[in-house]
Design a protein around this motif. Structure first.
Motif, short mmCIF file in Angstrom:
data_model
loop_
_atom_site.label_atom_id
_atom_site.label_comp_id
_atom_site.label_asym_id
_atom_site.label_seq_id
_atom_site.Cartn_x
_atom_site.Cartn_y
_atom_site.Cartn_z
N ILE A 145 -4.11 -0.83 4.96
CA ILE A 145 -4.43 -0.65 3.54
C ILE A 145 -5.94 -0.49 3.39
O ILE A 145 -6.72 -1.35 3.84
CB ILE A 145 -3.95 -1.85 2.71
CG1 ILE A 145 -2.47 -2.13 2.96
CG2 ILE A 145 -4.19 -1.60 1.22
CD1 ILE A 145 -1.97 -3.43 2.35
N GLY A 146 -6.36 0.59 2.77
CA GLY A 146 -7.77 0.82 2.54
C GLY A 146 -8.29 -0.08 1.43
O GLY A 146 -7.86 0.04 0.29
N HIS A 147 -9.22 -0.97 1.77
CA HIS A 147 -9.81 -1.87 0.78
C HIS A 147 -10.97 -1.16 0.08
O HIS A 147 -12.04 -0.99 0.66
CB HIS A 147 -10.30 -3.14 1.47
CG HIS A 147 -10.96 -4.12 0.55
ND1 HIS A 147 -12.26 -4.54 0.71
CD2 HIS A 147 -10.48 -4.76 -0.54
CE1 HIS A 147 -12.57 -5.41 -0.24
NE2 HIS A 147 -11.49 -5.56 -1.01
N ARG A 148 -10.73 -0.67 -1.13
CA ARG A 148 -11.72 0.13 -1.86
C ARG A 148 -12.04 1.42 -1.10
O ARG A 148 -13.12 2.00 -1.25
CB ARG A 148 -13.00 -0.65 -2.14
CG ARG A 148 -12.79 -2.08 -2.65
CD ARG A 148 -14.12 -2.74 -2.95
NE ARG A 148 -14.00 -4.19 -2.89
CZ ARG A 148 -14.99 -5.05 -3.05
NH1 ARG A 148 -16.21 -4.58 -3.32
NH2 ARG A 148 -14.81 -6.35 -2.96
N GLY A 149 -11.13 1.86 -0.26
CA GLY A 149 -11.34 3.04 0.58
C GLY A 149 -11.79 2.61 1.95
O GLY A 149 -11.10 1.86 2.64
N GLY A 150 -12.97 3.08 2.37
CA GLY A 150 -13.56 2.69 3.65
C GLY A 150 -15.00 2.26 3.43
O GLY A 150 -15.93 2.90 3.93
N PRO A 151 -15.22 1.17 2.69
CA PRO A 151 -16.58 0.84 2.22
C PRO A 151 -17.52 0.27 3.28
O PRO A 151 -18.66 -0.04 2.96
CB PRO A 151 -16.33 -0.19 1.11
CG PRO A 151 -15.05 -0.86 1.52
CD PRO A 151 -14.22 0.24 2.13
N LEU A 152 -17.06 0.15 4.52
CA LEU A 152 -18.01 -0.23 5.56
C LEU A 152 -19.13 0.79 5.66
O LEU A 152 -20.29 0.44 5.91
CB LEU A 152 -17.29 -0.35 6.91
CG LEU A 152 -18.13 -0.84 8.09
CD1 LEU A 152 -18.62 -2.26 7.86
CD2 LEU A 152 -17.34 -0.75 9.39
N MET A 153 -18.78 2.08 5.40
CA MET A 153 -19.77 3.14 5.53
C MET A 153 -19.82 4.10 4.34
O MET A 153 -20.74 4.92 4.25
CB MET A 153 -19.52 3.94 6.82
CG MET A 153 -19.60 3.10 8.08
SD MET A 153 -19.34 4.05 9.59
CE MET A 153 -20.90 4.92 9.72
N PHE A 154 -18.86 4.02 3.44
CA PHE A 154 -18.80 4.93 2.29
C PHE A 154 -18.89 4.14 0.99
O PHE A 154 -18.38 3.01 0.91
CB PHE A 154 -17.48 5.72 2.29
CG PHE A 154 -17.38 6.75 3.39
CD1 PHE A 154 -17.64 8.09 3.12
CD2 PHE A 154 -17.04 6.39 4.68
CE1 PHE A 154 -17.55 9.04 4.12
CE2 PHE A 154 -16.94 7.34 5.70
CZ PHE A 154 -17.20 8.66 5.41
N PRO A 155 -19.49 4.70 -0.06
CA PRO A 155 -19.53 3.99 -1.34
C PRO A 155 -18.12 3.70 -1.85
O PRO A 155 -17.28 4.60 -1.92
CB PRO A 155 -20.25 4.98 -2.28
CG PRO A 155 -21.02 5.87 -1.37
CD PRO A 155 -20.19 6.00 -0.13
N GLU A 156 -17.87 2.46 -2.18
CA GLU A 156 -16.52 2.04 -2.54
C GLU A 156 -16.00 2.74 -3.79
O GLU A 156 -16.76 3.13 -4.67
CB GLU A 156 -16.48 0.53 -2.75
CG GLU A 156 -17.33 0.04 -3.91
CD GLU A 156 -17.38 -1.46 -4.02
OE1 GLU A 156 -17.16 -1.98 -5.13
OE2 GLU A 156 -17.62 -2.13 -2.99
N HIS A 157 -14.68 2.90 -3.81
CA HIS A 157 -13.99 3.50 -4.97
C HIS A 157 -14.51 4.88 -5.31
O HIS A 157 -14.63 5.24 -6.48
CB HIS A 157 -14.08 2.57 -6.19
CG HIS A 157 -13.27 1.32 -6.05
ND1 HIS A 157 -11.94 1.34 -5.70
CD2 HIS A 157 -13.60 0.01 -6.19
CE1 HIS A 157 -11.49 0.10 -5.64
NE2 HIS A 157 -12.47 -0.72 -5.93
N THR A 158 -14.81 5.65 -4.28
CA THR A 158 -15.19 7.04 -4.47
C THR A 158 -14.15 7.93 -3.81
O THR A 158 -13.36 7.47 -2.97
CB THR A 158 -16.57 7.35 -3.87
OG1 THR A 158 -16.56 7.05 -2.46
CG2 THR A 158 -17.66 6.54 -4.56
#
Length: 401
Positions: free
Chosen positions: A63-76
């Motif tokens: 499951i993507g938590h806010r997408g992949g926010p380790l390296m990308f801006p979340e919820h984009t």
């Protein structure tokens, strides 16, 4: 435990189904192999290393938590495309609302000062707490809410990695403070999303949906908009888009929201996910009442419980193991979803808040895989949120989850 009970691997039968086989090509990238290389010799390392040549497949266990926010801006858009390309079969939109009562994807209604460029834009004047520079005695501060903006104004903002520099003396300086283990490499041109945008995007990506109804930062009702209206509007946007209830796991920390969906939208209520976390009184709970508490949730129709990872793990004989809380919840028949893996950064000095009960024995990034193995094999979770879904996807593919 750190060892892998290989015989148990084939016995796990997760409730969540395999996501539809559409969407972008899936790639693990280098991180899963990097973590496997760090594992000590043993059955877990042998099993995972043997899967290195497997063909990646999308799985709803990831499951993507806010997408992949380790390296990308979340919820984009970009963050969620990255998560889908890492095989996440379920993607998340944390849902809040604007001044004109439109639903948008933000982790909190009042996080615009850390997740967008609002403080350096013409909309800075809308912030409920204007930027205040740091002094020798006090940190810099600001608070900016979606509820102060129309949808059009919200969409005019540029997202950034979630960060703030509390030592800043200017709004531009406040935009910094990014954790060293994250990156600004993928922020250029990133796009914010409405909730409706997320539904269309996730469907195109071949993923299913786990929206979270966020607690409002404003007093409810807001301009006549009640909490029940808010909960209903979230569900209505899936119904309007023709999304079947079986593809949606709606979440909330507010039990009343979960019960509203169970009572008023029973098809969606079957998969409503009740979120709980350590910092909301868990350490004050009485373990002798867990069985009774879980039974009461089940009796009321709650099927899914999503505790923070620190509630599901414990240290046992110097090893990571399933907690008593996790065992009690499973014994009551609740389906468990864990959050959020790979949010703590490097684990050489312990895992921070997400690994609170086992920080003393966490000392390498390989412990992400050890913890994941315990969550899957001993706790028996149905899915795992992650800030970098490739790791969970790789593990789930290898273990047949």
């Amino acid at each position: 435990m750190r060892h892998l009970a290989l015989s148990a691997t084939l016995l796990i039968c997760p409730i969540l189904a395999q996501a539809q086989a559409t969407g972008p090509a899936i790639s693990y990238g280098v991180r899963p192999a990097y973590l496997i290389d760090k594992l000590p010799a043993g059955p877990l390392k042998d099993k995972l290393a043997a899967c290195e040549g497997q063909t990646p497949e999308r799985t709803t266990f990831s499951i993507g938590h806010r997408g992949g926010p380790l390296m990308f801006p979340e919820h984009t858009v970009e963050s969620n495309r990255a998560a889908a390309r890492m095989g996440a079969g379920i993607l998340e939109c944390d849902v809040t609302f604007t001044k004109d009562l439109e639903l948008v994807c933000r982790h909190a209604q009042n996080d615009l000062h850390t997740t967008t460029d609002i403080l350096t834009s013409d909309l800075a004047e809308t912030c409920v707490t204007p930027f205040t520079a740091a002094t020798a005695e006090t940190p810099a501060k600001a608070e900016c809410r979606t509820s102060e903006l129309t949808l059009a104004q919200f969409k005019s903002l540029s997202p950034k990695m979630d960060s703030r520099d509390k030592t800043a003396t200017t709004p531009a300086g406040y935009q910094g403070g990014l954790a060293r283990f994250r990156t600004d490499l993928y922020t250029d041109g990133a796009q914010l999303m409405t909730h409706k945008d997320s539904i269309a995007l996730f469907r195109d990506l071949g993923a299913k949906f786990t929206p979270e109804l966020k607690s409002p930062a404003v007093e409810m009702p807001f301009n006549g908009f009640t909490q029940a209206d808010y909960a209903q509007k979230l569900i209505d946007e899936y119904k309007e888009a023709g999304v079947p209830a079986s593809d949606v796991w709606a979440q909330s920390f507010n039990l009343d929201d979960i019960l509203y969906w169970i009572d008023h939208e029973p098809d969606f209520g079957k998969q409503a996910v009740y979120l709980v976390q350590w910092s909301r009184g868990f350490d004050e709970q009485d373990p002798t009442t867990w069985a009774q508490d879980f039974a009461a949730l089940k009796a009321r129709g709650v099927q899914y419980l999503a505790p923070s990872i620190n509630m599901l793990l414990t240290a046992e004989n110097g090893q990571i193991a399933a907690s008593a809380y996790a065992r009690a919840a499973k014994a009551a028949g609740l389906k468990l979803i864990a959050w959020s893996l790979e949010r703590s950064g490097p684990l050489a000095q312990g895992g921070g808040w997400y690994f609170k009960p086992v920080n003393d024995i966490v000392d390498t990034d390989a412990d992400y895989l050890v913890a994941l193995d315990v969550l899957a094999q001993e706790v028996g979770v149905d899915g795992v949120f992650s800030d970098w879904p490739a790791t969970v996807t790789y593990y789930a593919n290898c273990m047949g989850l």
